[in-house]
Structure formats: structure tokens, C-alpha cells
Design an enzyme around this catalytic site. Structure first.
Site, short mmCIF file in Angstrom:
data_model
loop_
_atom_site.label_atom_id
_atom_site.label_comp_id
_atom_site.label_asym_id
_atom_site.label_seq_id
_atom_site.Cartn_x
_atom_site.Cartn_y
_atom_site.Cartn_z
N HIS A 11 0.82 -1.21 0.00
CA HIS A 11 0.00 0.00 0.00
C HIS A 11 0.87 1.27 0.00
O HIS A 11 0.88 1.99 -0.99
CB HIS A 11 -1.00 0.03 1.15
CG HIS A 11 -1.91 -1.15 1.20
ND1 HIS A 11 -2.69 -1.52 0.11
CD2 HIS A 11 -2.17 -2.07 2.18
CE1 HIS A 11 -3.38 -2.61 0.43
NE2 HIS A 11 -3.09 -2.97 1.66
N ASP A 60 -5.21 -8.50 -3.03
CA ASP A 60 -5.45 -8.19 -1.63
C ASP A 60 -6.67 -8.92 -1.06
O ASP A 60 -6.63 -10.13 -0.83
CB ASP A 60 -5.56 -6.68 -1.45
CG ASP A 60 -5.41 -6.24 0.00
OD1 ASP A 60 -5.44 -7.10 0.89
OD2 ASP A 60 -5.27 -5.03 0.25
#
Length: 458
Positions: A273, A324
Site C-alpha cells: 500500500h 489483496d
């Protein structure tokens, strides 16, 4: 020795026509010959469309596929990542070893059909639903290894170190006890996983300190120092603004800043991220050689924010993409949303290129994600070239927005002009795993997946 013949293929030096690809018995590419002329009578398989390297999915939580679509109801006026996390904890409670095997099996098929040929599993369900260890400390992670072998996808398994509930050193919450692992336990898990995967050539074993809120930075530094220098290490960092604020309050530094000061971050690291970062932090990530692990669909789903991609590319940074939370399995959509997010923030187009570069946006981000994803997973993939694993996807021209496209127009058409998956056939390590959009174990795996979802729901 199998040989393939592609009408056009994406090679390291660019697109080439009439490409012969010779593959060894171990699934490694032996030779690549552009502008090849095939001798009459030689048995060479002709591919049905353009060939591109298989994409690496550098960040996945397989068990979260069980809750896709179930966290889209407002339950709090300030609904955010933190309220979503509570729903995730509830879903995790119902996933045991058998459920994980069945969820991961079908998930890996979905990934293959989308064009992913290798996945990084950032896995933290170590204990049973009551927080008690399994007899084999690697029981849950090993289920991922066996599922990947059964389905035929490459895997980098990343067992997670998870020690505390926040920067204030609060103990784990009851819902987090399934995640609990200290240094000693994590090392036992790594040892067990190497035994489970001893015969699997497409497997790599790394590790993942969950985040700086879950693992003190001195522990991150220590565990990195006792493992080989090239060990693949992934960590969530700076995903949420609150995480950044809490880190500053506790340590006086921002998460990426703290990690760079205190841990030996290098090319074998992947920072997942890294959404809320300042320019100096971006430059530090790029200088370290670490990969930024970007997951645009999940980051949008959770309201994380938009990664400053343009500034990162200007510093020479490298990135890859991941699915994810697995709310969607589509690398083409991940790349489209990556670029579109930049356009929405900055009010300009074609921003996923360095400022001084021209050319195809799709071509640039596809190549970058191939390279960064392969590096982040420590896998010999991402290019069609001798010495690399024969992982590739054959595209279906009839599913491209521009079926007669050539060169990087193929990638622009697949990423920005399509509404479905443009993939026809998928090979991993020299073995066809998907043919004409189908995996041979798909129907049986789907049945097991549906049954597992019902058990989790119950």
C-alpha cells in the site's frame, strides 16, 4: 521438449512476430527465437493469440474471498477500513483448514483464468477459532501450499508475524488471537513450510511482519537480521491516515520513515500500500530497491486513498499489483484503476508514465507490474526469455476492444477498452493450466468452494 509458436509475443526487447519458444522438461524456457521459420513436419504448438508473460499477484489474503460482497452495508456513519476490519474478523472466525483449502483452490483457479500465474499469500490465520495453535504450527499456511500445487499456480507463501493490537503495545483483541505469532513461532512455521513444499518447484517461502502497528520495529529489524539477506519480506505500511497519526504519536516518525530508519529495507522487501507517504519517503523507497505493492481495487473498496504513482515513478520507484482482499480477480482492472485513480486526483490523463516519457500507458504499467511483481515474490517469472519459468498467457483477440491491435495497442486495448477478461490460455512452468478459458478442475473446485462458503456463513 515442448515448443510453442506465437504469432506475436511480448519479449524483453519489445513485441516480436513469429516467436518460437522452446521449453525444458523442468518448465524453464530454453530458447526464444523471433522471426522463426518452422521446418515442415516439426511438432510445434501454434498459439491462438498474442502471448504475454503471466502476471504476478503480489498480495493476497485467500480467506477474505469468503466475504466478498458481504461488507457493503453501512453499519456506522463513519464507515471505514476500521469498521470493515470487524466484518473481516467475523468472516475469519469461520475459516478452518478445510474451508481454507476449498476457498483457496477455487480462488487460485479464478486467478489463473485472469492471467495471474504466481501469487503471494500474506497469511495470518495461524491458530484455530479459539486462538489455540494447531499441532502443526504451519497447518493453515500449508493448506495454501497444497492448494496451489493441486491447481497449478506458482506461490510465494508469506506467514505473518502478528504480536500486538496497536502502537501502544496493547495486547491482541479476542478477534485477533487467530493471528498471534511471536518470533520463535514464526521460525517454526517457516521450517515446517519448507518441509511441506520440498517437492514444489514453483514455491518460495518468505515472511511478513504484518505492520508496524502489529510488530514493533525492533522486532522487524531483528527477524530480518537472522534470516538470509535475500529472504522475501512483505509488510503493510501507511495504508491508513489513522495509522500514520498513531505512529507519529507513538514514535515521532511516520511509518515509512520509521521503517527506513530502523530496518534493513532492500530489494527483497515489498511495502504493501504505502498510500499515505511524503515525497522524501517515496524517494527512500525507490533508493532502497524495495517494491511498492499496490492493490487499487481493494484500496478503493476500503477507502484507503490513492497512491502517488507519478511522484514515485519520477524517483525511479518500482511497483507491482495485488488482489489483496480478493473482491475481484482481474489484473487488467487493477491496472486500469491504478491509472484512472491518478486521473481523478490530478485532472489529467496518461499519468502512469514518468514525466519525461511518451508512449503507451498500458504498455508501461503492464511491463512495470510484471517486473515489480516478479521481484516482490522472488520468482523467476515476468518475462518470456531463456532461464525464466515458462509462465505465459495467451490473449483472445475477439475479447479485445481492438481485435486487430498490434504492439502495445494490444495492452492498451486489454486494459482500457475491455469489460471482461481477455485471457484465453494460461501456462505455468510449461504446463497448460487454462485452455480456452477453462481449468480442468473448475467445476469440482466450484462445488467445494460453495460448500465452504456455506459452512463459514453458518
Amino acid at each position: 521438449m515442448p515448443s510453442l509458436f506465437a504469432p506475436t509475443a511480448l519479449l524483453p526487447e519489445g513485441w516480436a512476430r513469429n516467436v518460437r519458444i522452446d521449453i525444458g522438461e523442468d518448465g524453464t524456457i530454453l530458447a526464444v527465437t523471433p522471426d522463426a521459420i518452422l521446418p515442415l513436419g516439426e511438432r510445434v504448438e501454434r498459439l491462438a493469440g498474442p502471448a504475454v508473460p503471466g502476471m504476478a499477484n503480489l498480495h493476497s489474503h485467500a480467506f477474505q474471498r469468503a466475504m466478498a460482497g458481504l461488507a457493503e452495508k453501512r453499519r456506522d456513519p463513519s464507515d471505514s477500513f476500521w469498521t470493515w476490519r470487524e466484518a473481516m474478523y467475523r468472516a475469519a472466525h469461520g475459516v478452518g483448514p478445510d474451508e481454507l483449502s476449498d476457498i483457496a483452490g477455487f480462488l487460485f483457479i479464478e486467478m489463473l483464468k485472469a492471467g495471474y500465474t504466481t501469487v503471494g499469500e500474506f497469511h495470518y490465520l495461524h491458530n484455530d477459532a479459539h486462538g489455540a495453535p494447531y499441532a502443526d504450527p504451519a497447518e493453515m499456511s500449508a493448506r495454501l501450499i497444497h492448494a496451489s500445487a493441486d491447481i497449478g499456480i506458482g506461490l510465494t507463501v508469506l506467514p505473518v508475524l502478528y504480536m500486538r493490537a496497536g502502537f501502544d503495545n496493547a495486547p491482541l483483541e479476542p478477534a485477533q488471537r487467530r493471528f498471534a505469532a511471536d518470533e520463535e513461532r514464526l521460525l517454526r512455521i517457516l521450517e515446517s513450510l519448507r518441509w511441506h513444499g520440498r517437492d514444489q518447484t514453483t514455491l518460495r517461502v518468505g515472511l511478513a511482519p504484518h505492520s508496524l502497528r502489529a510488530v514493533p520495529v525492533e522486532i522487524v529489524r531483528h527477524i530480518a537480521s537472522v534470516l538470509p539477506e535475500d529472504t522475501t519480506i512483505h509488510i503493510h505500511v501507511a495504508e491508513q491516515e489513522r495509522e500514520v497519526e498513531d505512529c507519529i504519536a507513538a514514535t515521532g516518525a511516520r511509518p515509512v520513515e520509521l521503517l527506513m530508519m530502523e530496518a534493513p529495507v532492500g530489494p527483497s522487501w515489498c511495502l504493501i500500500h504505502a498510500t499515505h507517504v511524503e515525497h522524501e519517503e517515496l524517494a527512500d523507497i525507490a533508493a532502497s530497491g524495495a517494491i511498492a505493492g499496490l492493490c487499487p481495487i481493494t484500496e478503493a473498496n476500503l477507502g484507503d486513498g490513492v497512491f502517488p504513482l507519478g511522484a514515485f515513478l519520477t524517483t525511479g520507484g518500482r511497483f507491482g499489483i495485488g488482489s489483496d482482499s480478493n473482491v475481484a480477480l482481474n489484473p487488467w482492472e487493477e491496472l486500469r484503476l491504478l491509472e484512472y485513480g491518478q486521473r481523478l486526483v490530478h485532472g489529467r490523463r496518461c499519468l502512469s508514465l514518468p514525466e519525461d516519457a511518451d508512449g503507451s500507458v498500458g504498455g508501461a504499467i503492464f511491463r512495470a507490474a510484471l517486473s515489480g511483481g516478479a521481484a516482490a515474490l522472488g520468482q523467476p517469472v515476468g518475462v518470456i526469455a531463456p532461464g525464466f519459468r515458462a509462465d505465459l498467457a495467451v490473449l483472445d483477440r475477439l475479447k479485445l476492444a481492438q481485435p486487430d491491435a498490434e504492439g502495445d495497442d494490444i495492452l492498451d486495448s486489454a486494459i482500457f477498452g475491455g469489460s471482461g477478461l481477455p485471457v484465453r490460455d494460461v501456462m505455468v512452468a510449461g504446463i497448460w493450466r487454462v485452455r480456452d478459458g477453462r481449468h480442468p478442475g473448475e467445476e469440482a473446485a466450484r462445488g467445494r468452494f460453495v460448500a465452504a462458503l456455506r459452512r463459514v456463513a453458518a
